[in-house]
Write a protein that holds these residues in place. Structure first.
Motif, PDB file in Angstrom:
ATOM      1  N   ASP A   1       0.825  -1.218   0.000  1.00  0.00           N
ATOM      2  CA  ASP A   1       0.000   0.000   0.000  1.00  0.00           C
ATOM      3  C   ASP A   1       0.855   1.262   0.000  1.00  0.00           C
ATOM      4  O   ASP A   1       0.548   2.241  -0.695  1.00  0.00           O
ATOM      5  N   HIS A   2       1.938   1.250   0.791  1.00  0.00           N
ATOM      6  CA  HIS A   2       2.768   2.464   0.843  1.00  0.00           C
ATOM      7  C   HIS A   2       3.547   2.664  -0.461  1.00  0.00           C
ATOM      8  O   HIS A   2       3.898   3.792  -0.821  1.00  0.00           O
ATOM      9  N   ASP A   3       3.819   1.558  -1.215  1.00  0.00           N
ATOM     10  CA  ASP A   3       4.457   1.707  -2.523  1.00  0.00           C
ATOM     11  C   ASP A   3       3.500   2.380  -3.507  1.00  0.00           C
ATOM     12  O   ASP A   3       3.900   3.282  -4.266  1.00  0.00           O
ATOM     13  N   ILE A   4       2.253   1.953  -3.478  1.00  0.00           N
ATOM     14  CA  ILE A   4       1.258   2.543  -4.371  1.00  0.00           C
ATOM     15  C   ILE A   4       1.047   4.017  -4.028  1.00  0.00           C
ATOM     16  O   ILE A   4       0.955   4.876  -4.917  1.00  0.00           O
ATOM     17  N   ALA A   5       1.015   4.322  -2.727  1.00  0.00           N
ATOM     18  CA  ALA A   5       0.857   5.715  -2.305  1.00  0.00           C
ATOM     19  C   ALA A   5       2.023   6.568  -2.779  1.00  0.00           C
ATOM     20  O   ALA A   5       1.834   7.700  -3.272  1.00  0.00           O
ATOM     21  N   ALA A   6       3.242   6.028  -2.671  1.00  0.00           N
ATOM     22  CA  ALA A   6       4.427   6.771  -3.129  1.00  0.00           C
ATOM     23  C   ALA A   6       4.402   6.961  -4.634  1.00  0.00           C
ATOM     24  O   ALA A   6       4.780   8.028  -5.144  1.00  0.00           O
ATOM     25  N   ALA A   7       3.952   5.933  -5.362  1.00  0.00           N
ATOM     26  CA  ALA A   7       3.873   6.051  -6.812  1.00  0.00           C
ATOM     27  C   ALA A   7       2.842   7.104  -7.219  1.00  0.00           C
ATOM     28  O   ALA A   7       3.086   7.910  -8.132  1.00  0.00           O
ATOM     29  N   ARG A   8       1.716   7.109  -6.528  1.00  0.00           N
ATOM     30  CA  ARG A   8       0.684   8.099  -6.837  1.00  0.00           C
ATOM     31  C   ARG A   8       1.193   9.524  -6.597  1.00  0.00           C
ATOM     32  O   ARG A   8       0.896  10.442  -7.358  1.00  0.00           O
ATOM     33  N   GLU A   9       1.945   9.676  -5.537  1.00  0.00           N
ATOM     34  CA  GLU A   9       2.498  11.001  -5.238  1.00  0.00           C
ATOM     35  C   GLU A   9       3.513  11.435  -6.293  1.00  0.00           C
ATOM     36  O   GLU A   9       3.602  12.618  -6.638  1.00  0.00           O
ATOM     37  N   SER A  10       4.251  10.455  -6.845  1.00  0.00           N
ATOM     38  CA  SER A  10       5.290  10.782  -7.827  1.00  0.00           C
ATOM     39  C   SER A  10       4.706  11.073  -9.211  1.00  0.00           C
ATOM     40  O   SER A  10       5.284  11.839  -9.988  1.00  0.00           O
ATOM     41  N   GLY A  11       3.573  10.450  -9.551  1.00  0.00           N
ATOM     42  CA  GLY A  11       2.943  10.701 -10.846  1.00  0.00           C
ATOM     43  C   GLY A  11       3.817  10.292 -12.021  1.00  0.00           C
ATOM     44  O   GLY A  11       4.067  11.088 -12.932  1.00  0.00           O
ATOM     45  N   PHE A  12       4.268   9.065 -12.028  1.00  0.00           N
ATOM     46  CA  PHE A  12       5.162   8.577 -13.078  1.00  0.00           C
ATOM     47  C   PHE A  12       4.475   8.546 -14.446  1.00  0.00           C
ATOM     48  O   PHE A  12       3.260   8.384 -14.550  1.00  0.00           O
ATOM     49  N   SER A  13       5.297   8.675 -15.470  1.00  0.00           N
ATOM     50  CA  SER A  13       4.840   8.612 -16.855  1.00  0.00           C
ATOM     51  C   SER A  13       5.534   7.444 -17.544  1.00  0.00           C
ATOM     52  O   SER A  13       6.756   7.294 -17.457  1.00  0.00           O
TER      53      SER A  13
END
Length: 340
Positions: A29-41
Motif C-alpha cells: 500500500d505504501h508503494d502505491i501511495a508513493a507512486a501516486r504522489e510521484s505521478g510517473f509517466s
C-alpha cells in the motif's frame, strides 16, 4: 515421462538465469501511495496491437498503471517493423517519460536503440525478448516474459498423442531471431527427441505473417504424409490451418496463445488439438509492478516468468476464463454445449 503441464518454469533466461515468480513482484500500500504522489509517466512500445495477446497485455498494463496513479504517455504500435521501433525509442529517449515498456521486434537490429533508452535514464522493462548483448541492470531494468521454453514443451506434449508412429512432424517458426519463439522451437524439438524418438522433426521459417500459408504449403508438398504441426504462435497457426483447409489436408496442430480464433477451432475439434496458453494480462500487470518498484528505487529481479497453461478441447472453457479473466466466446460456449 515428465509432464510439461506442471506449474513450474522450465526454461532459463537469456543469460542462463533462473526465473523469479510473479508473486515476488509485490506492490504494498505504501508503494502505491508513493507512486501516486510521484505521478510517473510510462510509454509502451509494442510489436503489434492486432492480436488478442497484445490486447490483454495492454489491458493489464493500463489497469495497473492507473492503480498506481501513473499515466500512459504514449502507445507505439511497431507492427513488427524494426525501423519503426528504433525511431520510436530514439524519440522517447529524449522525452520526459520515466519508464518504457517494450517488446523488442528483433535482436541485433534493435539492441542499440533499446540501450539508448536506458542510457537516457529511463527504466526499461522488456517483454518476452532481450536484444543481443544486453544485460540486466546495465542495459535494461528487467525482462518479464512467459516461460517460452515451457510453452514449447506443452505444445509437443499436447501434439504427441495425435501423431502416429514413425511420421514426420513440422515446426513453423518465426524467421526473425527472437528469443521467445527460438525457445519454443528448441523446447518442442527437444521434447520430441526425448519422448517420441520415432518422429522426425522438420523446421521451416516464415518471414512474415503473410507468407505463413505459403510456407505451410511448401512443407506439405515436401512431406505429404506430415503427421503433425507446431506453430510458434496462434496468428500464423491460423494462417497455416487455412492453407491446410484449402488443400483438404488434415494435420493436427498445436500452437501458443489462446486467441479467439484458435480457441474456436480447438473447441470445434478442428485441426487445432492443443494450445500452450500464455498469461498476457498477468504478464502486463507484472511488468508495470516491476517498473513502479524500480522507479521507487526498490530492487527487482532481472527476469520474471509466468508458466504456460495447457489447453485442450476438454478444458477450453475454464482455461479461457482463467487466462483472459472473462467468459469464453459465445462460439466456444455453443460448441461445448453451452457450458460455463
Amino acid at each position: 515421462m515428465t509432464s510439461a503441464s506442471d506449474k513450474t518454469v522450465s526454461g532459463l533466461g537469456p543469460h542462463g538465469e533462473r526465473a523469479a515468480a510473479p508473486s515476488r513482484i509485490t506492490l504494498l500500500d505504501h508503494d502505491i501511495a508513493a507512486a501516486r504522489e510521484s505521478g510517473f509517466s510510462v510509454a509502451i512500445v509494442i510489436h503489434t496491437l492486432h492480436s488478442d495477446w497484445s490486447q490483454q497485455s495492454m489491458a493489464g498494463i493500463v489497469k495497473t498503471l492507473d492503480q498506481c496513479g501513473a499515466t500512459v504517455s504514449e502507445v507505439v504500435n511497431c507492427e513488427f517493423d524494426a525501423d519503426a521501433q528504433i525511431a520510436a525509442l530514439d524519440r522517447l529517449s529524449g522525452e520526459p517519460v520515466d519508464a518504457v515498456v517494450s517488446i523488442p521486434v528483433g535482436n541485433a537490429a534493435v539492441a542499440e536503440a533499446h540501450r539508448r533508452v536506458a542510457k537516457a535514464g529511463k527504466r526499461l522493462i522488456l517483454l518476452d525478448n532481450v536484444p543481443t548483448g544486453m544485460l540486466p541492470g546495465r542495459d535494461y531494468t528487467s525482462l518479464v516474459s512467459a516461460d517460452n521454453f515451457g510453452l514449447g514443451l506443452i505444445g509437443a506434449e499436447l501434439l504427441s498423442p495425435h501423431v502416429p508412429e514413425n511420421r514426420q512432424v513440422g515446426i513453423l517458426t518465426y524467421g526473425v531471431d527472437f528469443f521467445a519463439t527460438n525457445e519454443r522451437e528448441i523446447a518442442f524439438a527437444r521434447w520430441i527427441k526425448a519422448n517420441r524418438p520415432d518422429l522426425t522433426v522438420h523446421t521451416r521459417r516464415f518471414a512474415s505473417l503473410e507468407t505463413t500459408g505459403q510456407t505451410t504449403e511448401s512443407l506439405i508438398e515436401e512431406f505429404p504424409e506430415l503427421g503433425g504441426l507446431f506453430v510458434v504462435w496462434d496468428i500464423p497457426a491460423m494462417e497455416a490451418i487455412r492453407a491446410l483447409d484449402c488443400r483438404g489436408v488434415y494435420v493436427p496442430v498445436t500452437t501458443v496463445d489462446l486467441g479467439r480464433e484458435v480457441a474456436i477451432d480447438l473447441a470445434g475439434e478442428g485441426r487445432t488439438v492443443g494450445i500452450a496458453a500464455q498469461q498476457p494480462h498477468a504478464q502486463g500487470v507484472a511488468a508495470v509492478k516491476t517498473a513502479i518498484l524500480s522507479l521507487l528505487g526498490l530492487p527487482v529481479p532481472g527476469w520474471t516468468a509466468l508458466p504456460g497453461v495447457p489447453v485442450t478441447a476438454s478444458n477450453i472453457v475454464e482455461s479461457y476464463q482463467a487466462v483472459w479473466s472473462t467468459d469464453a466466446p459465445a462460439e466456444v460456449l455453443k460448441l461445448k454445449g453451452g457450458s460455463s
